[in-house]
Design a protein around this motif. Structure first.
Motif, PDB file in Angstrom:
ATOM      1  N   VAL B 343      -1.696  -3.073  -4.768  1.00  0.00           N
ATOM      2  CA  VAL B 343      -1.873  -2.389  -6.046  1.00  0.00           C
ATOM      3  C   VAL B 343      -0.473  -2.111  -6.596  1.00  0.00           C
ATOM      4  CG1 VAL B 343      -2.611  -0.202  -7.124  1.00  0.00           C
ATOM      5  CG2 VAL B 343      -4.066  -1.301  -5.410  1.00  0.00           C
ATOM      6  N   PHE B 344      -0.293  -2.250  -7.919  1.00  0.00           N
ATOM      7  CA  PHE B 344       1.025  -1.955  -8.485  1.00  0.00           C
ATOM      8  C   PHE B 344       1.064  -0.506  -8.962  1.00  0.00           C
ATOM      9  CE2 PHE B 344       4.336  -1.719 -11.690  1.00  0.00           C
ATOM     10  CZ  PHE B 344       5.393  -2.285 -10.990  1.00  0.00           C
ATOM     11  N   CYS B 345       2.046   0.245  -8.481  1.00  0.00           N
ATOM     12  CA  CYS B 345       2.185   1.648  -8.898  1.00  0.00           C
ATOM     13  C   CYS B 345       3.344   1.758  -9.864  1.00  0.00           C
ATOM     14  CB  CYS B 345       2.434   2.543  -7.686  1.00  0.00           C
ATOM     15  SG  CYS B 345       2.987   4.198  -8.146  1.00  0.00           S
ATOM     16  N   ARG B 354      -6.807   9.782 -20.142  1.00  0.00           N
ATOM     17  CA  ARG B 354      -5.945  10.658 -19.346  1.00  0.00           C
ATOM     18  C   ARG B 354      -5.038   9.842 -18.445  1.00  0.00           C
ATOM     19  NH1 ARG B 354      -9.175  14.958 -16.103  1.00  0.00           N
ATOM     20  NH2 ARG B 354      -7.095  15.455 -15.344  1.00  0.00           N
ATOM     21  N   LEU B 355      -3.837  10.373 -18.250  1.00  0.00           N
ATOM     22  CA  LEU B 355      -2.907   9.715 -17.344  1.00  0.00           C
ATOM     23  C   LEU B 355      -2.877  10.500 -16.031  1.00  0.00           C
ATOM     24  CD1 LEU B 355      -0.722   7.569 -16.815  1.00  0.00           C
ATOM     25  CD2 LEU B 355       0.969   9.236 -17.644  1.00  0.00           C
ATOM     26  N   PHE B 356      -3.233   9.826 -14.923  1.00  0.00           N
ATOM     27  CA  PHE B 356      -3.138  10.471 -13.617  1.00  0.00           C
ATOM     28  C   PHE B 356      -1.838  10.037 -12.977  1.00  0.00           C
ATOM     29  CE2 PHE B 356      -7.483  10.997 -14.631  1.00  0.00           C
ATOM     30  CZ  PHE B 356      -7.918  12.116 -13.944  1.00  0.00           C
ATOM     31  N   ARG B 357      -0.975  11.020 -12.761  1.00  0.00           N
ATOM     32  CA  ARG B 357       0.363  10.677 -12.291  1.00  0.00           C
ATOM     33  C   ARG B 357       0.409  10.471 -10.788  1.00  0.00           C
ATOM     34  NH1 ARG B 357       4.173  10.986 -15.800  1.00  0.00           N
ATOM     35  NH2 ARG B 357       4.093  12.317 -17.664  1.00  0.00           N
ATOM     36  N   ARG B 361       7.429   9.743  -9.792  1.00  0.00           N
ATOM     37  CA  ARG B 361       7.415   9.436 -11.204  1.00  0.00           C
ATOM     38  C   ARG B 361       7.909   8.002 -11.499  1.00  0.00           C
ATOM     39  NH1 ARG B 361       6.503  14.093 -14.269  1.00  0.00           N
ATOM     40  NH2 ARG B 361       4.794  14.951 -13.055  1.00  0.00           N
ATOM     41  N   ARG B 362       8.923   7.562 -10.729  1.00  0.00           N
ATOM     42  CA  ARG B 362       9.495   6.241 -10.970  1.00  0.00           C
ATOM     43  C   ARG B 362       8.483   5.149 -10.631  1.00  0.00           C
ATOM     44  NH1 ARG B 362      13.407   8.164  -7.431  1.00  0.00           N
ATOM     45  NH2 ARG B 362      12.796   6.516  -5.985  1.00  0.00           N
ATOM     46  N   GLY B 363       7.506   5.464  -9.889  1.00  0.00           N
ATOM     47  CA  GLY B 363       6.547   4.466  -9.420  1.00  0.00           C
ATOM     48  C   GLY B 363       6.996   3.872  -8.102  1.00  0.00           C
ATOM     49  N   HIS B 364       6.009   3.376  -7.331  1.00  0.00           N
ATOM     50  CA  HIS B 364       6.306   2.823  -6.013  1.00  0.00           C
ATOM     51  C   HIS B 364       6.433   1.301  -6.051  1.00  0.00           C
ATOM     52  CE1 HIS B 364       4.713   6.737  -4.431  1.00  0.00           C
ATOM     53  NE2 HIS B 364       5.654   6.513  -3.522  1.00  0.00           N
ATOM     54  N   GLY B 365       6.039   0.667  -7.156  1.00  0.00           N
ATOM     55  CA  GLY B 365       6.003  -0.798  -7.175  1.00  0.00           C
ATOM     56  C   GLY B 365       4.760  -1.294  -6.457  1.00  0.00           C
ATOM     57  N   TRP B 366       4.860  -2.504  -5.868  1.00  0.00           N
ATOM     58  CA  TRP B 366       3.676  -3.066  -5.203  1.00  0.00           C
ATOM     59  C   TRP B 366       3.425  -2.369  -3.876  1.00  0.00           C
ATOM     60  CZ3 TRP B 366       0.127  -5.849  -7.448  1.00  0.00           C
ATOM     61  CH2 TRP B 366       0.470  -6.548  -8.623  1.00  0.00           C
ATOM     62  N   MET B 367       2.184  -1.949  -3.695  1.00  0.00           N
ATOM     63  CA  MET B 367       1.823  -1.204  -2.482  1.00  0.00           C
ATOM     64  C   MET B 367       0.645  -1.876  -1.790  1.00  0.00           C
ATOM     65  SD  MET B 367       3.150   2.029  -1.993  1.00  0.00           S
ATOM     66  CE  MET B 367       4.791   1.398  -2.028  1.00  0.00           C
ATOM     67  N   ASP B 368       0.786  -2.103  -0.461  1.00  0.00           N
ATOM     68  CA  ASP B 368      -0.415  -2.466   0.294  1.00  0.00           C
ATOM     69  C   ASP B 368      -0.911  -1.197   0.982  1.00  0.00           C
ATOM     70  OD1 ASP B 368       1.325  -2.010   2.326  1.00  0.00           O
ATOM     71  OD2 ASP B 368       1.248  -4.042   3.171  1.00  0.00           O
ATOM     72  N   VAL B 379      -1.222   6.458  -6.705  1.00  0.00           N
ATOM     73  CA  VAL B 379      -1.882   5.450  -7.538  1.00  0.00           C
ATOM     74  C   VAL B 379      -2.723   4.513  -6.671  1.00  0.00           C
ATOM     75  CG1 VAL B 379      -1.488   3.447  -9.036  1.00  0.00           C
ATOM     76  CG2 VAL B 379      -0.240   5.591  -9.428  1.00  0.00           C
ATOM     77  N   TYR B 380      -2.192   4.127  -5.507  1.00  0.00           N
ATOM     78  CA  TYR B 380      -2.947   3.259  -4.618  1.00  0.00           C
ATOM     79  C   TYR B 380      -4.311   3.876  -4.306  1.00  0.00           C
ATOM     80  CZ  TYR B 380      -4.272   0.388  -0.677  1.00  0.00           C
ATOM     81  OH  TYR B 380      -4.966  -0.458   0.139  1.00  0.00           O
TER      82      TYR B 380
END
Lengths: 371, 605
Positions: B343-345, B354-357, B361-368, B379-380
């Motif tokens: 999943v891309f975070c 609505r935005l669920f944070r 904040r910077r995001g994790h990028g691709w996550m398995d 986000v995952y």
């Protein structure tokens, strides 16, 4: 059912109801005083007088149910009730709860049901039905039937073993037969045969019951065994003297003596704390209570109602006679409570229900025209 | 049923009625005569016999069973305590005695009188009635010297419960206190003045710990002097109880938690034996035994930190990221995702308007799944929660032991809460929204768990999937309450992500790593409130205490075939790793001491 008649209220026997409640209240106060704790279990007796109050409230409910109900319908129910009782007694012997070595209680979940008490009610109703069916003195046939219906429950109760209830059952019906009267010839035969039956009865009794009777005949022979209760209860009552030691101040009736002070020996506590004056007043109340039941019997307008009242009279009379006689050392110790005064759920309930029955008879006495 | 009363019947019933009246009259006369004979004619004699008939029976207290730790160290003992009692029957002049006692012991006379009057109606006149509980030794000496001149005064010995460790184990052991009216009427064995367990193990093990009182017969003469004592029924001491608690470990954990508010549980993963259970702040259970003064009670009750609350079992918190393990398990079991799905975070997930944070904040990028758990990417899990939905998450969480009491032998355990559609409708009269799924998937929103539920779940992950009852009794065998709804392979995967969380460079629990010990953990941050933006970048010290988040950490540690689970919850301790991490690390250091090089032989000198 007839529509509710105003005369039902005008004929209500306030004297009987008032006396019954007064006796019951004295019993509760006395129970409170019989506090302390029981030897075997360390029971706080506070729970006893409270429980007795609950029983009283339930008993009043039973009393009201009985007096609202038109007693004449009981004629039809007499046999079914009696048979149900016999079955309940057999059930008790088979699956009853054993308390202190005797199977007397059926566990009905809510409370332990003592079928032997119920037997007293149903025997009295059936007896009243049979005795009011015809007139004149009793002959052999009737006597045999009556004897049978008394002996069956009495023997079942004796097996439990509950000698007190067995004796009470026989005496209630015996009293009702006496009231009706028996042919002279029959009476002679019975009086001749009974002495020969006594030794047989002796064999039926349990060892401890025989011990009690022997102990009664000579209390000093076994001062710590069978005679102990008799001696101790006389000391307690005697030490009350004229005015008694005062409420809660009894020393003898406390835990150093009698494990049954809250039940069979309730009067010993009373006698010690209230003295001769108190006992005299209590006796007077009891006598007036019995006489108002007699009055109902006298005023009843049908035979059935009259015999019901007579049966209830004997229910109270014999138990009072035997219990007080025992506490005063005039009779052997058999486990018979003092109605309305001693602690006991089923006994309290039964007493109030039977008083309700008598009230039911007296309320409806105007239904029959005087001839 | 009309009956004509003919002459015959009239006659017989008249006879009958007369018979009944005569019976009553006869009875009245005979009994009156007998009462007269017993009470008046021979009354004096009987009263004297009664005087000499002075046998008294008194209860003998049975010692309560002792409570020990798993190594046998005493945690609850009985100490002799002395009380002053009066026997009314033996007193010539009660007011004088009371005056004397208040003078000796320097007590308020009116209060003493009140105590006496209260007891008077409950205690028989020949029974010792307690006037003063717990005499000091000076007071004891004063009275002892005078009991010959005051025969009505008696010293009564009564064992009193004492807890040598006090606050250290108060939450586990609880305390005993005098039984109240309700308890006495519910239990026929209890009499006035008996102590019974009111909280903790003292309450739950009451039947085991309580002995049976005995009875003794005391013979006294007319003056109340003691002639002799016979034991009629010997008292039976209660049975001892050995707890699973390791006292030294408990002490260590307590010190490590220090001034923090929160709780720590240390449990054996394979048996469910609870080696330590600490909840802070604590209270001194010794205060309750003697009867708490009103002021002391008010102090404990109104303390905003709630020292009486056992936070390990009675407090329920949002499980936060700790719950992500459960969601990952649900996704695997329901085949919503496999570990390699990515999943891309980008730092948040938009649902409707609505935005669920994500916390990052910077995001994790691709996550398995592994990285999602190790780095705790919100986000995952939003993605998984959205796919699973509450109707699958709710039963799965319940099967994993959440929302159910663990059955530990302590009273008042909280159930926690696993929300469901029905629950929300009943509670708020609102439907379940998609956003609720997202909040639930990261263990926020309505979810509530107790630290002990988390400990039970963590132990199940590492012991082969068995949900065990947490045992406080050392001799109790392991009790399996259920199985985790998880295949073995998936379970191993989740355990491995916990290890990676400790050992990976980006793991949220890397601070607890310890060479030579297999450690796994998950951290969680239970939000107290949605933080105002001004605190978002601030240091922990600058955030007011009550706005700080609660920090969770659940962990396991294994070495040499030993396997422990430790769960720590620090209220307002900031993010999961920051406060709970160091505490858990110290406890593992204690449990698995570094292997020392063998001692050099001592040089004599």
């Amino acid at each position: 059912m007839s529509p509710v008649d105003r005369r039902l209220f005008t004929h209500f026997d306030w004297t009987l109801a008032g006396l019954a409640l007064t006796l019951f209240a004295l019993g509760v106060v006395n129970l409170y005083s019989a506090s302390g704790f029981r030897m075997e279990e360390g029971l706080t007796l506070s729970s006893f007088y409270r429980k007795q109050l609950y029983w009283g409230i339930m008993g009043l409910g039973g009393m009201i149910a009985f007096l609202v109900f038109d007693y004449r319908h009981l004629r039809m129910l007499a046999w079914p009730l009696f048979l149900a009782t016999v079955l309940a007694l057999i059930a008790t012997l088979l699956w009853g709860k054993t308390i202190m070595g005797a199977r007397r209680w059926l566990d009905l979940g809510l409370f332990h049901f003592q079928a032997s008490e119920f037997a007293k009610i149903s025997l009295l109703i059936l007896g009243a039905k049979l005795l009011s069916q015809d007139q004149g003195k009793l002959g052999w046939n009737q006597l045999l039937i009556l004897g049978g219906i008394a002996l069956v429950p009495a023997l079942l109760v004796l097996k439990q073993p509950d000698l007190g209830s067995a004796i009470t059952l026989l005496l209630i019906l015996g009293g009702m037969i006496m009231y009706r009267g028996v042919h002279g010839a029959v009476l002679k035969v019975v009086l001749l045969v009974v002495p020969f039956l006594l030794p047989l009865g002796w064999h039926v009794l349990h060892d401890y019951q025989r011990q009690r009777i022997l102990g009664f005949l000579d209390p000093t022979s076994d001062p710590l065994g069978a005679g102990y209760h008799i001696i101790q209860s006389q000391i307690a009552i005697g030490s009350g003297q004229m005015w008694g030691r005062g409420f809660l101040e009894g020393t003898q009736s406390q835990l150093r003596f009698l494990p049954e002070k809250h039940t069979d020996f309730a009067l010993a506590v009373f006698g010690e704390e209230w003295g001769f004056i108190g006992c005299l007043i209590l006796l007077l109340l009891i006598s007036l209570f019995l006489l108002s039941i007699v009055r109902t019997a006298a005023e009843a307008k049908d035979g059935f109602g009259c015999y019901l009242a007579v049966g209830v009279f004997f229910y109270f009379f014999w138990q009072i006679l035997i219990n007080i006689g025992m506490v005063l050392g005039l009779m052997p110790v058999v486990g018979i409570p003092l109605p309305l005064i001693s602690y006991g759920g089923t006994s309290t309930m039964t007493s109030f229900c039977l008083i309700g029955l008598v009230l039911s008879v007296s309320m409806r006495r105007f239904f029959f025209k005087k001839n | 049923m009309h009956l004509n009363r003919d002459a015959d019947l009239q006659q017989s019933s008249r006879n009958g009625l007369l018979l009944l009246q005569l019976l009553v009259l006869g009875m009245f006369l005979v009994f009156t005569l007998r009462f007269w004979y017993l009470q008046l004619h021979r009354g004096q004699e009987f009263a004297e016999r009664a005087e000499n008939n002075r046998i008294r029976q008194q209860q003998v207290y049975a010692p309560r069973g002792l409570i020990r730790d798993r190594g046998g160290v005493l945690l609850a003992v009985n100490e002799p305590a002395y009380a002053l009692a009066i026997v009314r029957e033996d007193s010539q002049d009660i007011p004088a005695v009371l005056r004397q006692v208040s003078e000796w012991l320097d007590l308020d006379h009116d209060q003493l009188l009140e105590t006496f009057e209260l007891g008077r109606l409950r205690i028989r006149r020949f029974q010792p009635q307690i006037l003063v509980h717990s005499l000091t030794f000076e007071q004891l000496a004063t009275i002892e010297a005078n009991t010959m001149t005051w025969p009505e005064l008696k010293i009564v010995t009564k064992p009193r419960r004492s807890y040598p460790q006090g606050p250290l184990l108060a939450h586990v052991i609880g305390y005993v206190a005098e039984a109240n009216e309700q308890e006495m009427s519910a239990d026929p064995d209890l009499t006035l003045g008996d102590s019974i367990g009111k909280k903790g193990i003292e309450l739950t093990m009451e039947r085991t710990l309580r002995g049976r009182k005995g009875l003794r017969q005391v013979d006294v003469d007319v003056a109340g002097r003691h002639l002799g004592t016979t034991l009629l029924v010997p008292p039976q001491a209660g049975n001892d109880v050995r707890l699973s608690i390791d006292l030294e470990l408990q002490r260590f954990v307590d010190q490590t938690l220090g001034e923090h508010v929160g709780s720590v549980i240390v449990m054996e993963a394979d048996t469910g034996q609870v080696l330590s259970l600490v909840s802070k702040p604590a209270f001194d259970n010794n205060l309750f035994v003697a009867g708490l003064s009103h002021a002391d009670w008010a102090l404990l009750r109104d303390n905003p930190a709630h020292p009486l609350q056992n936070r390990a079992i009675q407090s329920a918190y949002p499980p936060a990221s700790v719950f992500k393990l459960v969601i990952a398990g649900a996704a695997l079991t329901h085949q919503i995702a496999i570990p390699t799905d990515r999943v891309f975070c980008s730092g948040g997930l938009r649902l409707g308007n609505r935005l669920f944070r994500c916390w990052q904040r910077r995001g994790h990028g691709w996550m398995d799944m592994n990285q999602g758990l190790v780095q705790s990417c919100d986000v995952y899990f939003y993605t998984l929660g959205d796919k699973l939905g509450v109707d699958r998450m709710h039963p799965y969480a319940v099967e994993s032991g959440f929302g159910l009491r663990t059955g530990i032998d302590l009273p008042h355990e909280s159930m926690g809460l696993v929300p469901s559609r029905d629950w929300k409708r009943r509670r708020f009269n609102e439907p379940w929204h998609g956003g609720d799924n997202l909040n639930m998937s990261i263990g926020q929103g309505y979810m509530l768990t107790t630290p002990l539920q988390v400990a039970r779940y963590t132990a199940a992950l590492v012991n082969g999937g068995k949900l065990l009852k947490p045992q406080l009794l050392a001799d109790a065998p392991p009790e399996v309450q259920g199985e985790l709804p998880l295949q073995a392979g998936h379970r191993d995967f989740l355990v491995q992500t916990m290890v990676n969380t400790v050992e990976g460079s980006r793991g949220t629990a890397r601070r607890i790593a310890k060479p030579g010990v297999r450690l796994g953990a998950k951290t969680g941050t239970a939000q107290v409130i949605r933080l105002m933006s001004e605190f978002e970048r601030a240091d922990l010290e600058d955030i007011p205490y009550h706005f700080r988040h609660h920090g969770w950490m659940n962990s396991f540690g294994q070495r040499d075939g030993r396997s422990y689970v430790i769960v720590a919850m620090v209220e307002h301790g900031g993010g999961g790793g920051s406060a709970a991490g160091p505490i858990i690390k110290s406890i593992y250091d204690y449990l698995f001491p570094d292997i020392q090089p063998a001692d050099e032989p001592h040089e004599p000198g």
